[in-house]
Scaffold this active site. Structure first.
Site, PDB file in Angstrom:
ATOM      1  N   HIS A 158      13.253  51.921 -17.345  1.00 24.48           N
ATOM      2  CA  HIS A 158      14.190  50.848 -16.965  1.00 24.48           C
ATOM      3  C   HIS A 158      13.676  49.477 -17.388  1.00 24.48           C
ATOM      4  O   HIS A 158      13.903  48.469 -16.715  1.00 24.48           O
ATOM      5  CB  HIS A 158      14.454  50.856 -15.454  1.00 24.48           C
ATOM      6  CG  HIS A 158      15.059  52.128 -14.946  1.00 24.48           C
ATOM      7  ND1 HIS A 158      16.410  52.398 -15.026  1.00 24.48           N
ATOM      8  CD2 HIS A 158      14.494  53.211 -14.364  1.00 24.48           C
ATOM      9  CE1 HIS A 158      16.651  53.592 -14.506  1.00 24.48           C
ATOM     10  NE2 HIS A 158      15.505  54.113 -14.107  1.00 24.48           N
ATOM     11  N   ASN A 218      21.496  55.544 -10.529  1.00 19.44           N
ATOM     12  CA  ASN A 218      21.892  55.531 -11.927  1.00 19.44           C
ATOM     13  C   ASN A 218      23.408  55.548 -12.032  1.00 19.44           C
ATOM     14  O   ASN A 218      24.112  55.535 -11.022  1.00 19.44           O
ATOM     15  CB  ASN A 218      21.301  56.735 -12.670  1.00 19.44           C
ATOM     16  CG  ASN A 218      19.805  56.637 -12.871  1.00 19.44           C
ATOM     17  OD1 ASN A 218      19.276  55.565 -13.130  1.00 19.44           O
ATOM     18  ND2 ASN A 218      19.108  57.760 -12.746  1.00 19.44           N
TER      19      ASN A 218
END
Length: 490
Positions: A56, A129
C-alpha cells in the site's frame, strides 16, 4: 495577488539574511564549516525520506465524516453508532497494494480502502480493500504472497513466474485472483469502487450480547472500471490518475460518498455455517446474510500537506473502541500485530502522537512514557507505574471485552484445502455475465502467457478445478494469443 512574506528562518527559528549563497572563503573559496544555514538545510534534506510502506505504498487520502442513518444499537454499544444523525470525523486512505510509491495508479491490483474514525472512545481503524475477500487465510503466508507479487531478487523486475508459481501452489488464492482479473480489477479512480472491511469482526451491545459482522461501504458514485488498454495508456501518460481524480473532485465540491452497511451472523449461525465464517478467502452470501444499512461516509476535505496527513497516516486494526472486537479470523489476528509494528518501524514508537493519528477526541491516559520523538507533554508528572497510590488512571471493568469460549487443541492446522473452489464456481456461473467471463479469461491469459509453460499448464488445471468452462476459456485465450504472436512473426 501581492504577498507580504514572513521572515525566513532556520529550523531553530533564527532569521536568515541570505538564503541564496553559501558562506565561503572568498568568491571562489571553499565552504566554511560554520555555515549553519547550509548545514541546517542539507542535513534535513538528507533525512527527508522515511521507509515507504512494504504494501500500500502508493496512495491518496481525504477527510470528512461518517453519519449514522440507521439504528444498530441492538447489535453494538460502540458510540460511533449511538444515535441517528450522529457525525464522527474520519480519515480515509486509498491505495494500490503491490506497487512502490512512484508506481502508476491504473495497474491491475487490489485497492486499499482504510477508514479511521476519530471517536470519543478512541480511534477506530477499519482497514480493508475494494474486495470482500483476500488471497490467503493464514497470516503466516502473507509475507510470502507479497514477495511473489513484488520484484524478482535477481532481475529486480515484476515476475509472472513468481506470481503464478505461488498462486498455483496455494489454491486458496484463486478466488481473489479471479476477482482481480475481472473488470473490477482496474477501478476508474478511487471514487467509483466499493470498500469492504473484509474480515469478520464481533459486535457487542450494551447488555453484552455479541454477534459476528462484516462491514461494507458501497460507492454512491456508481461502479466504473477502466479497460486494460485505457489503463495502460493512463499508466504512461497520467500515472497519478486516481490521486488527481479524488483531489480535484473534492476541491471542486463534488464530495464523494459511500453508503455503509453491515452483515450480521449469530454465534449459533456461525456454528452451522457450511464454510468457516472466519475464512478471509470467502464471503457470506448476501441472500442469507443481507446487508443492513447503517450510515454514510462523506469526504469533503483534501490534505493540506501530503507528507504530514497522508504519508504519516497510519492504521492499526487493533484500534477498536468498546462495542467492536476481533473475531477468530486468523488474518485479522495476524494484522492486530503486524500493522502497528510496521508503523513503529516507519514512524517511531510514538506514531500515535502525530496529529493525523492522534485520538484527539479523547484523552490518552496510560503509563507509556518517553521514546523517540515524544512530542506531547509526556503526561507531565503523572505516575509512570501501575498500580499506584497517587491518582494515576485506573482500569474500569465496564470496558472489559466480551467473554467467549475456546476449546480446541493447540496445533498448526493445515487449511490449504479448505474448499477453495465452490464459492468461486458460483461466482463464475451465477454472477458473471457471458461477456464478463470472456473478458476475465482474456485478462488471465494476457498475464499468464508471460509465465513458463509448466506454470501455464498448472494454472489451467487449477481453473478447471473451479469450473471446466473457466479452464477451457483460459486455455483457448492462451492459444489465441499464441497464434496471434506466431502470425505477427511470420
Amino acid at each position: 495577488m501581492r504577498w507580504d512574506p514572513e521572515v525566513l528562518t532556520t529550523s531553530s527559528g533564527s532569521p536568515i539574511g541570505d538564503k541564496l549563497n553559501s558562506l565561503t572563503a572568498g568568491p571562489r573559496g571553499p565552504l566554511l564549516l560554520q555555515d549553519a544555514v547550509f548545514l541546517d538545510e542539507m542535513a534535513h534534506f538528507n533525512r527527508e525520506r522515511i521507509p515507504e510502506r512494504v504494501v500500500h505504498a502508493k496512495g491518496a487520502a481525504a477527510f470528512g465524516y461518517f453519519e449514522v442513518t440507521h439504528d444498530i444499537t441492538r447489535y453494538t454499544k460502540a458510540k460511533v453508532f449511538s444515535e441517528i444523525g450522529k457525525r464522527t470525523p474520519i480519515a480515509v486512505r486509498f491505495s494500490t497494494v503491490a506497487g512502490e510509491s512512484g508506481s502508476a495508479d491504473t495497474v491491475r491490483d487490489p485497492r486499499g480502502f482504510a477508514v479511521k474514525f476519530y471517536t470519543e472512545d478512541g480511534n477506530w481503524d477499519l482497514t480493508g480493500n475494494n474486495t470482500p475477500i483476500f488471497f490467503v487465510r493464514d497470516p503466516i503466508m502473507f509475507p510470502h504472497f507479497i514477495h511473489s507479487q513484488k520484484r524478482n531478487p535477481t532481475t529486480h523486475q515484476k515476475d509472472p513466474d513468481m506470481f503464478w508459481d505461488f498462486v498455483t501452489l496455494r489454491h486458496e488464492t484463486i478466488h481473489q485472483i479471479t476477482f482481480l482479473f475481472t473488470d473490477r480489477g482496474i477501478p476508474d479512480g478511487f471514487r467509483h469502487m466499493n470498500g469492504y472491511g473484509s474480515h469478520t469482526f464481533k459486535l457487542v451491545n450494551a447488555t453484552g450480547e455479541a454477534v459476528y459482522c462484516k462491514f461494507h461501504y458501497k460507492t454512491d458514485q456508481g461502479i466504473k472500471n477502466l479497460c486494460p488498454k485505457a489503463a495502460a495508456e493512463l499508466a504512461g501518460s497520467e500515472p497519478d490518475y486516481s490521486l488527481r481524480d479524488l483531489y480535484n473532485a473534492i476541491a471542486d465540491g463534488r464530495y464523494p460518498t459511500w453508503t455503509f452497511y453491515i452483515q450480521v451472523m449469530t454465534f449459533a449461525q456461525a456454528e452451522t455455517f457450511r464454510w468457516n465464517p472466519f475464512d478471509l478467502t470467502k464471503v457470506w452470501p448476501q441472500g442469507e446474510y443481507p446487508l443492513i444499512p447503517v450510515g454514510k461516509l462523506t469526504l469533503n476535505r483534501n490534505a493540506v500537506n501530503y507528507f504530514a496527513e497522508v504519508e504519516q497516516l497510519a492504521f492499526d486494526p487493533a484500534s477498536m473502541p468498546p462495542g467492536i472486537e476481533p473475531s477468530p479470523d486468523k488474518m485479522l489476528q495476524g494484522r492486530l500485530f503486524g500493522y502497528a509494528d510496521t508503523h513503529r518501524y516507519r514512524l517511531g514508537a510514538n506514531y500515535r502522537q502525530i496529529p493525523v493519528n492522534c485520538p484527539y477526541r479523547t484523552r490518552v491516559q496510560n503509563y507509556h512514557r518517553d521514546g523517540f520523538m515524544t512530542v506531547s507533554d509526556n503526561q507531565g508528572g503523572a505516575p509512570n507505574y501501575f498500580p499506584n497510590s497517587f491518582g494515576g488512571p485506573e482500569d474500569d471493568k465496564m470496558y472489559l471485552q466480551s467473554r467467549y469460549q475456546v476449546s480446541s487443541d493447540v496445533a498448526r492446522y493445515n487449511t490449504a484445502d479448505d474448499d477453495n473452489y465452490s464459492q468461486l464456481a458460483q461466482f463464475w456461473t451465477k454472477v458473471l455475465k457471458p461477456e464478463e467471463r470472456s473478458r476475465l479469461a482474456s485478462n488471465v491469459a494476457e498475464h499468464l502467457q508471460a509465465a513458463q509453460q509448466f506454470l501455464r499448464e498448472r494454472a489451467v488445471q487449477l481453473l478447471t478445478r473451479v469450473h471446466v468452462d473457466y479452464g477451457n476459456a483460459v486455455r483457448e485465450a492462451l492459444e489465441k494469443l499464441k497464434n496471434q504472436k506466431a502470425s505477427s512473426l511470420s
